[in-house]
Design a protein around this motif. Structure first.
Motif: not given
Length: 453
Positions: A108-124
């Motif tokens: 599986l891909t290492s990171e979630s698509p879109g903005a850098w998840w560690e510095r961004s408000e997460g979605a559901d």
């Protein structure tokens, strides 16, 4: 700890903090089931950090999620070979298995698509799943180790589906409360360190954000303290309370895949990292989030573990530090071996089975261990050896290496006397190629010769 040991430990921490320019650094050593030493350098809110100061622990969060999954497995609610679709249907990668997600071998891909998840408000979860609708797999499932934060977001959703509550609620009820880890939380509670980035060319700081990661939170959301993580180090080493059976935790520590295939130094089990450092085999996990670095490690063989926490985005050799603390303790204060004592009791029939046995021409020794266990090992020390757990009067199950899970069976003659052992079709006889009728392919009727013609 001896004063000389404590000074050596503190000097190692002080050197790391100074040379790495960490705003603060706190570390600890666990031994024999106790928190035996803590040390700190730097400042948090103008004072030295303590064993109760919270730091964000990043990917150490994954170890807690993995424990929740293994609890479900032990309860029979899932099998590690189950495809994800069986429990979390509708993803584009539903054929990957639970075990592959735990061990980062799903591809599986290492990171979630879109903005850098560690510095961004997460979605559901729905938002995360829809972002993975295409091209989520980077490698063939099972082919290689490929670290995936996304995979643990998926496992958090798996726990929530099977428990009917959020993964955090399950974690609190099933792990944190039973282990008295009240200072391990999804968001900081004072006293807590701020996360900082240190400028590469000047001694100045930049505050890092700490948003809620939403569906990606199982990959790195948690905050914790030295006191709580010392309990977690003990857990990884096998002091599991009633949360998991120690055998399950031992299973989690075994590398399912390695990251470097020549002479491996980095591997990954079912939620725990496996490392070879300084001649030791260590288990645990590291963690990093913007502003924070963390590490927990234990040598399960000796029971000596260490942890380290820093509020810096990068630059601190946090894993090496933890490993060095373990080595310093073992070098300065090696534990004395336990006193030898004779067995409380020994079955005379089992005693009669001990001694030399032969696989073809190769001599092995069979030793009797406490509680009716057997140890089968080559006389010259080279080759396969294993301990065997008794199951019935004449069967044992292998516990180690090549023979793990295989059955050692004592075969008897028509009068009921021991004749030979059968171990996964390998026959062991008292004499080299003895008990000819038991040897697959038979034995040359001319017997042993003095010449090759």
């Amino acid at each position: 700890m001896l004063q000389t040991t404590e000074f050596a430990l503190l000097r190692r921490v002080a050197t790391e903090q100074a040379e790495s320019r960490a705003p603060s650094l706190v570390a600890a050593v666990v031994r024999g089931g106790d928190l035996v030493w803590t040390g700190a350098r730097g400042k948090v809110d103008g004072a030295g950090p303590t064993a109760d100061t919270q730091y964000r622990i990043g990917s150490i969060t994954k170890t807690f999620v993995a424990v929740l999954v293994l609890r479900l497995r032990d309860e029979g609610k899932l099998d590690l070979n189950d495809p994800l679709d069986k429990h979390v249907p509708g993803t584009s990668f539903g054929n990957v298995t639970i075990a592959q997600l735990l061990a980062h071998t799903a591809g599986l891909t290492s990171e979630s698509p879109g903005a850098w998840w560690e510095r961004s408000e997460g979605a559901d979860w729905e938002t995360l799943a829809s972002s993975l609708a295409q091209d989520a797999l980077r490698h063939r499932s099972g082919a290689r180790f490929h670290y995936t934060n996304v995979g643990y977001g998926v496992l958090g959703e798996l726990v929530a589906r099977l428990r009917g509550v959020s993964w955090l609620d399950a974690l609190r009820a099933e792990v944190l409360e039973p282990l008295d880890m009240a200072r391990t939380t999804p968001h900081p509670r004072a006293p807590a360190a701020l996360g900082w980035a240190v400028h590469p060319f000047a001694d100045v700081l930049l505050n890092e954000p700490t948003p809620d990661a939403g569906a990606m939170a199982p990959a790195g959301q948690l905050w914790s303290t030295v006191t709580d993580l010392a309990r977690w180090v003990r857990f990884i080493g096998g002091d599991t309370g009633d949360v998991l059976h120690p055998d399950t935790v031992a299973e989690m520590r075994v590398p399912a895949h390695v990251d470097d295939n020549d002479v491996w130094t980095n591997g990954y089990g079912l939620g725990f990292e496996a490392l070879r450092i300084g001649g030791r085999r260590l288990s645990g996990h590291s963690g990093s989030m913007p502003g924070f670095l963390a590490s927990v490690l234990i040598d399960a063989r000796t029971g000596t573990g260490a942890l380290a926490l820093a509020n810096s985005t990068s630059g601190v050799g946090i894993v090496t530090l933890s490993a060095d603390l373990i080595n310093l303790v073992e070098e300065h204060e090696p534990e004395l071996p336990a006193e030898w004592e004779p067995m409380a009791e020994a079955d005379p029939e089992l005693l009669g089975l001990t001694g030399l046995w032969h696989w073809g021409p190769t001599p092995y020794t069979l030793r009797l261990l406490p509680a009716g266990w057997l140890l089968l090992a080559p006389v010259n020390g080279r080759g396969r050896q294993a301990r065997f757990l008794p199951v019935t009067r004449d069967t044992w199950i292998g516990q180690d290496g090549y023979y793990a899970g295989e059955t050692l069976t004592l075969c008897r003659d028509t009068e009921g006397n021991p004749s030979h052992f059968d171990l996964a079709t390998f026959v062991f006889t008292r004499e080299p190629y003895g008990t000819a009728e038991a040897i697959p392919g038979g034995v040359d009727p001319q017997g042993w010769r003095t010449r090759q013609d």
